[in-house]
Design an enzyme around this catalytic site. Sequence first.
Site, PDB file in Angstrom:
ATOM      1  N   HIS A   1      24.101  -6.077 -25.653  1.00  0.00           N
ATOM      2  CA  HIS A   1      23.282  -7.139 -26.238  1.00  0.00           C
ATOM      3  C   HIS A   1      23.796  -7.414 -27.651  1.00  0.00           C
ATOM      4  CE1 HIS A   1      18.933  -8.800 -26.930  1.00  0.00           C
ATOM      5  NE2 HIS A   1      19.835  -9.478 -27.634  1.00  0.00           N
TER       6      HIS A   1
ATOM      7  N   HIS B   1      17.172 -13.056 -22.221  1.00  0.00           N
ATOM      8  CA  HIS B   1      16.211 -12.504 -23.179  1.00  0.00           C
ATOM      9  C   HIS B   1      14.812 -12.712 -22.611  1.00  0.00           C
ATOM     10  CE1 HIS B   1      19.542 -12.539 -25.936  1.00  0.00           C
ATOM     11  NE2 HIS B   1      18.807 -12.262 -26.995  1.00  0.00           N
TER      12      HIS B   1
ATOM     13  N   GLU C   1      10.748 -10.299 -25.924  1.00  0.00           N
ATOM     14  CA  GLU C   1      11.077  -9.957 -27.318  1.00  0.00           C
ATOM     15  C   GLU C   1       9.847 -10.322 -28.161  1.00  0.00           C
ATOM     16  OE1 GLU C   1      14.159 -12.390 -29.068  1.00  0.00           O
ATOM     17  OE2 GLU C   1      14.477 -11.005 -30.766  1.00  0.00           O
TER      18      GLU C   1
ATOM     19  N   ASP D   1      22.312  -6.545 -31.319  1.00  0.00           N
ATOM     20  CA  ASP D   1      21.791  -7.920 -31.325  1.00  0.00           C
ATOM     21  C   ASP D   1      22.583  -8.815 -32.293  1.00  0.00           C
ATOM     22  OD1 ASP D   1      20.165  -9.968 -30.428  1.00  0.00           O
ATOM     23  OD2 ASP D   1      18.339  -9.271 -31.409  1.00  0.00           O
TER      24      ASP D   1
HETATM   25  N1  ADE Z   1      19.926 -15.513 -30.751  1.00  0.00           N
HETATM   26  C1  ADE Z   1      20.527 -14.608 -31.536  1.00  0.00           C
HETATM   27  N2  ADE Z   1      19.768 -13.520 -31.650  1.00  0.00           N
HETATM   28  C2  ADE Z   1      18.651 -13.717 -30.907  1.00  0.00           C
HETATM   29  C3  ADE Z   1      17.498 -12.953 -30.609  1.00  0.00           C
HETATM   30  N3  ADE Z   1      17.291 -11.739 -31.112  1.00  0.00           N
HETATM   31  N4  ADE Z   1      16.554 -13.510 -29.817  1.00  0.00           N
HETATM   32  C4  ADE Z   1      16.729 -14.739 -29.317  1.00  0.00           C
HETATM   33  N5  ADE Z   1      17.803 -15.484 -29.566  1.00  0.00           N
HETATM   34  C5  ADE Z   1      18.759 -14.989 -30.347  1.00  0.00           C
HETATM   35 ZN    ZN Z   2      19.554 -11.194 -28.666  1.00  0.00          ZN
END
Ligand code: ADE
Ligand code: ZN
Length: 333
Positions: A18, A198, A201, A279
């Site tokens: 990721h 994703h 989150e 990330d």
């Molecule tokens: N684009 C880059 N980082 C991200 C994240 N943590 N969540 C969603 N989109 C992203």
């Molecule tokens: Zn991400």
Amino acid sequence: MQTTSDLNPRSLPVAELHLHIEGTLEPELIFALAERNGIELPYRDLDELRERYEFTDLQSFLDLYYANMAVLRTEEDFADMTRAYLARAATAGVRHAEIMMDPQAHLSRGVSLETCVNGVASVLAQSEEEFGISTMLIAAFLRDLSEESALEVLEALLAMGAPIGAIGLDSAEVGNPPSKFVRLYDRAREAGLRLTAHAGEEGPASYVVDSLDLLGVERIDHGIRCLDDADLVERLVEDRIPLTVCPLSNVRLRAVDTLADHPLPAMLAAGLNVSVNSDDPAYFGGYVDDNFAQLEAVLGLSDFDKARLAANSIHSSFASDERKAELLAELNA
Ligand code: ADE
Ligand code: ZN
């Protein structure tokens, strides 16, 4: 005091699953590329830029992340960014990297698909030889844009023979549910691509369920909100669905209050297939090794847990069985 670990997190061989390549753009490189391309930045110096790295939520980060992409104009810019990530990742113990790129964020600035894809891919092609890191490029689609836009870009990537192995779904999660992208994932599956998205989150656990049921993803990026739904946790454990967790990101984007409150230990205890990832390391205070080091320092993550997280990352990758066996042998040694 933590005792010194027998397993150096820097040398644990891991797969990074990721990672947004645009999120590896370090402040120094932003200034260097701006100068090379004659772009005037809205910050006087590095300190003024770094002052902006105080985020209140995902959107406040995305605003800066997209703005800073303005310095990426040429293939060479994309190549330099990619090379810098791989060099740093190699010191973090990364031995396989699945790297997301946001083509729509470049097209909307007038940068062609050829420029961004070829710039990144030319460096990835040399990565195993140069850095000992095998790679896969993932085309990530911006969920706050339309499905038509995503489909158009996917078709263009396929038509140009872009060396992508998977698709992902990123950007503003809440209000942009997986149900928006059913046709995109159907098309990617038909094209033989691997599928990740994703979910969970900032968005609810139901987005994780819908990513599995409606999009047919094999892996969930983040997924920490799954803990709100006991039935979902049971299913994720049973089906060994990988969750690519990003602890420092979650703290910096305030998905969790502090690292001490991070649900990773609870996720491990529940038997979930979790891995540790960075990330957007240039924005969130560190690379994979920094994530491991802080988890160890703050949460007392054990050597056993670290080895399990590393093994999970390798098993959960889209690498070939042969490459996975190589990396697992390295880990076991
Ligand atoms: N684009 C880059 N980082 C991200 C994240 N943590 N969540 C969603 N989109 C992203
Ligand atoms: Zn991400």
